[in-house]
Write a protein that holds these residues in place. Structure first.
Motif, PDB file in Angstrom:
ATOM      1  N   HIS A   1       0.828  -1.208   0.000  1.00  0.00           N
ATOM      2  CA  HIS A   1       0.000   0.000   0.000  1.00  0.00           C
ATOM      3  C   HIS A   1       0.864   1.260   0.000  1.00  0.00           C
ATOM      4  O   HIS A   1       0.600   2.216  -0.732  1.00  0.00           O
ATOM      5  CB  HIS A   1      -0.936   0.011   1.225  1.00  0.00           C
TER       6      HIS A   1
ATOM      7  N   LYS B   1      -4.440 -10.668  -4.012  1.00  0.00           N
ATOM      8  CA  LYS B   1      -5.427 -10.151  -3.068  1.00  0.00           C
ATOM      9  C   LYS B   1      -4.955  -8.790  -2.515  1.00  0.00           C
ATOM     10  O   LYS B   1      -5.756  -7.875  -2.328  1.00  0.00           O
ATOM     11  CB  LYS B   1      -5.607 -11.163  -1.932  1.00  0.00           C
TER      12      LYS B   1
ATOM     13  N   ALA C   1      -5.468  -6.240  -5.108  1.00  0.00           N
ATOM     14  CA  ALA C   1      -6.899  -5.891  -5.160  1.00  0.00           C
ATOM     15  C   ALA C   1      -7.260  -4.913  -4.038  1.00  0.00           C
ATOM     16  O   ALA C   1      -8.045  -3.978  -4.239  1.00  0.00           O
ATOM     17  CB  ALA C   1      -7.750  -7.162  -5.065  1.00  0.00           C
ATOM     18  N   SER C   2      -6.667  -5.128  -2.843  1.00  0.00           N
ATOM     19  CA  SER C   2      -6.989  -4.237  -1.710  1.00  0.00           C
ATOM     20  C   SER C   2      -6.446  -2.826  -1.958  1.00  0.00           C
ATOM     21  O   SER C   2      -6.994  -1.842  -1.451  1.00  0.00           O
ATOM     22  CB  SER C   2      -6.445  -4.817  -0.400  1.00  0.00           C
TER      23      SER C   2
ATOM     24  N   ARG D   1      -6.308  -1.489  -5.017  1.00  0.00           N
ATOM     25  CA  ARG D   1      -7.305  -0.948  -5.967  1.00  0.00           C
ATOM     26  C   ARG D   1      -8.530  -0.418  -5.221  1.00  0.00           C
ATOM     27  O   ARG D   1      -9.067   0.643  -5.532  1.00  0.00           O
ATOM     28  CB  ARG D   1      -7.765  -2.041  -6.944  1.00  0.00           C
ATOM     29  N   GLU D   2      -8.944  -1.198  -4.195  1.00  0.00           N
ATOM     30  CA  GLU D   2     -10.136  -0.798  -3.431  1.00  0.00           C
ATOM     31  C   GLU D   2      -9.956   0.565  -2.765  1.00  0.00           C
ATOM     32  O   GLU D   2     -10.931   1.268  -2.503  1.00  0.00           O
ATOM     33  CB  GLU D   2     -10.447  -1.829  -2.334  1.00  0.00           C
ATOM     34  N   LYS D   3      -8.703   0.883  -2.442  1.00  0.00           N
ATOM     35  CA  LYS D   3      -8.435   2.185  -1.817  1.00  0.00           C
ATOM     36  C   LYS D   3      -8.350   3.293  -2.872  1.00  0.00           C
ATOM     37  O   LYS D   3      -8.029   4.437  -2.537  1.00  0.00           O
ATOM     38  CB  LYS D   3      -7.135   2.143  -1.007  1.00  0.00           C
ATOM     39  N   GLY D   4      -8.556   2.930  -4.147  1.00  0.00           N
ATOM     40  CA  GLY D   4      -8.634   3.941  -5.196  1.00  0.00           C
ATOM     41  C   GLY D   4      -7.308   4.255  -5.883  1.00  0.00           C
ATOM     42  O   GLY D   4      -7.214   5.193  -6.668  1.00  0.00           O
TER      43      GLY D   4
ATOM     44  N   SER E   1      -4.762   3.666  -8.706  1.00  0.00           N
ATOM     45  CA  SER E   1      -4.864   3.026 -10.022  1.00  0.00           C
ATOM     46  C   SER E   1      -3.499   2.609 -10.571  1.00  0.00           C
ATOM     47  O   SER E   1      -3.383   2.166 -11.696  1.00  0.00           O
ATOM     48  CB  SER E   1      -5.552   3.982 -11.003  1.00  0.00           C
TER      49      SER E   1
ATOM     50  N   GLY F   1      -5.780  -1.205   5.702  1.00  0.00           N
ATOM     51  CA  GLY F   1      -6.435  -2.491   5.938  1.00  0.00           C
ATOM     52  C   GLY F   1      -5.657  -3.438   6.834  1.00  0.00           C
ATOM     53  O   GLY F   1      -5.927  -4.642   6.845  1.00  0.00           O
TER      54      GLY F   1
END
Lengths: 407, 407
Positions: free
Chosen positions: A19, A43, A46-47, A49-52, A54, A345
């Motif tokens: 992150h 995974k 993906a996490s 990406r979930e935080k925006g 790109s 996360g």
């Protein structure tokens, strides 16, 4: 040219590293993460990406115990910096891969042999330091133990050396987790590694020699900022084994805070033999390593993050003299479990361990720490590291003659 | 004609049974002991020889989970009495072998399904009592639960019925082991069975119905002969499930003494999930039953015997009325760990469990208890059993209106 980054590992700390690398993508070239189980790396991406975010991030399967495979992947993606936050058993093979390819190496914990617990001090001399000459010859930057403890606490000691004292008498590192995960019992990181830390001899450096104690033999109450009065116990820890080399005339001790409940569970498991890494045979003839079964029944440390509340306080109480006048300074950080979870996360323990190697990677990328040899954190300039950590979410505070204030 | 005896099992209790049968060889025909691992049975026979008994004793290999194999061995050696002190999982197959061949069956604990913990009460109705009619049809004597508890304590209740009261109001069975084995932690018999006793619901029979509690939820201090003041906890135990059928209007409770250390270790293991009989998968992909690993790391109960010191006190506090007048009686035995070891090479817990089935076997051999049907101990005359037990090393004492005296 910006350096490509390869993260090795896909556990709780790797999640934080990934992150933070993504948040600071402008410091690096392409971003990569490798794990034996590639789906765990995917995974993590993906996490992110979930935080925006790109930013491009690529997952790779890798057996990090195989140095040729490590070197192969480094070459394939042209990695300039490898951040090793895999299991404690892969340091030497990953380092070897870096030496072969010229990539910079950063880790956060000492190498361990799965079959051995608590080897002869200083621990770094058993594995990592044997590659010092190789690194120097190859011009490879290898930064050892760049997590929080070891890592940031080593930089705190160096800060005290640089800015407070001309002679250091003692360094007491204190690690208090005053957070609560709400489970009956859980370890904050891999139970196998967590328990291995406390089943062996407790080494401390006092009076110019190695002292040996048992775990929970020496306890002391500390009164620290935010977390208050807490009992911490003299424990074995990586940083004692490097700081004692630089500060030979100082006492170097590590204190870990434990509640009575943790100590009781640990004591029961240890005394029954359930923390053993040596296999036992069941009545049915199955050979089983008890510690691996304990790990299997305990909560996955990553699963604790959503419910984790409270703060950690980790710092160095350094005593010394300046111009013959004695003094002391407490240099520390307070982190919050909930804030860590909201940002990346993960819980606070993973956060404090995962942010520093990213700061180290940025300093290598910028050249500040790209020293072309092997170094422990206290061998490197402390201020750039600590100032960058403040910007990345782990601000340093200091209690000195002028009170309690930010660095 | 004297009946040949077959002992099934080769653990600590089987060792006591074999020694006692050898001591009383004149009551029986030929003597046999069978175990899955025949060498364990041979070792028991060797220990009998060491005590100077020259009686003939034959060891046989046997899978007691196979009723045809059990019947085959019974026929081969013409066994008239089978004393089943094997694992708690073999009762039904051994009983079946007896029904098929006509041999008398004696056991000391309830049948258990390895996959189930704590089934619906009354437990005897789930397995053994379903074979009642078969036994009666075949004219087979089957004596259930003829150890100490269950067993002798059931006879104590029957003695109170026969000689003290015309109406029984409550039966409180109290089991205190005040002995010390000198180990940090150990169970007195197979850890798998020991812990299974305490992980399920605690059933007691009170007010004419089954009450449910958790283990260690209800504790009470008792002041007993020899062992003094001790805390015992309401526990689930076999005898509650048969006594409640005969004494429907009485409260029937079982109390087991535990020290704080045992409770702490048990609580840690249980809360972590290490007492589970359901497999967990390790990170390496190995499926393991945690309870079996706990068993593997704990001391072998048989190994405790040489160092075991102190006494046990097990008894029944029975309250009732005679001609409308309320009264109470405490019927009990005190056994000594060291005495047991000196006599038969086992500790006191095995001794108290292993002597009673031999008394039962002698009574069957003599005809006194050869009832040609299935019976729990309280269904049979108590005095001959208790008097014989006194001669065999487990004397009964009574505290009643006339003080504390031998039966």
């Amino acid at each position: 040219m910006a350096k490509n980054v390869l993260i090795i590992g896909a556990g709780g700390v790797a999640q934080v590293v990934a992150h933070k690398v993504a948040q600071n993508a402008k410091e690096f070239g392409t971003l990569h993460i490798a794990s034996r189980t590639v789906s765990k790396a995917e995974k993590i991406i993906a996490s992110i990406r979930e935080k925006g975010h790109s930013v491009e991030f690529t997952a790779h399967p890798l057996d990090a115990m195989d140095s040729k495979a490590v070197a192969g992947l480094i070459r394939q993606i042209d990695a300039g910096i490898v951040v090793n936050v895999g299991s404690a058993f892969v340091n030497m093979t990953v380092l070897q891969g870096c030496i072969e390819t010229g990539a910079a190496y950063i880790d956060t914990a000492i190498h361990e042999d799965p079959a051995k617990i608590c080897e002869t001090p200083p621990w770094y001399a058993n594995y990592e330091w044997k590659r010092r000459e190789d690194c120097e010859k190859a011009g490879v930057t290898a930064i050892l133990g760049a997590g929080f403890d070891p890592g940031v606490v080593n930089a705190y000691a160096r800060l005290a050396e640089d800015e407070y004292f001309d002679k250091i008498d003692s360094i007491d590192i204190v690690d208090i987790n005053a957070g609560s995960h709400g489970r009956w019992f859980a370890t904050n990181f891999d139970p196998e590694i967590n328990f291995r830390e406390f089943t062996g001899t407790v080494y401390s450096w006092q009076g110019g020699e190695w002292r040996q104690n048992k775990m929970f033999e020496v306890g002391r109450e500390w009164d620290l900022p935010v977390v208050g009065k807490r009992t911490a116990y003299l424990s074995g820890h990586d940083e004692v084994h490097s700081l004692s080399a630089r500060y030979k005339d100082a006492d170097v001790r590590f204190w870990m805070g434990f509640g009575e409940h943790y100590i009781n569970v640990f004591t029961v498991l240890k005394n029954l033999g359930l923390l053993s890494e040596q296999p036992v045979r069941t009545a049915e003839g199955l050979d089983v390593v008890p510690l691996k079964v304990v790990k299997a029944v305990l909560p996955d440390p990553a699963s604790l993050a959503p419910d984790y509340e409270g703060k950690t306080c980790i710092g160095d109480l350094v005593k010394g003299t300046l111009d013959g006048k004695p003094g002391e300074v407490f240099i520390y950080n307070v982190a919050d479990h909930k804030d860590a979870y909201n940002e990346v996360g993960s819980q606070g323990i993973s956060y404090t361990a995962g942010v520093p190697p990213v700061a180290a990677a940025i300093l290598v990328a910028r050249g500040t720490w790209d020293v072309k040899k092997m170094a422990n954190v206290e061998d490197l300039p402390a201020r750039p590291f600590l100032e960058l950590l403040g910007a990345l979410g782990l601000p340093t505070r200091v209690i000195d003659a002028s009170g309690d204030h930010p660095l």
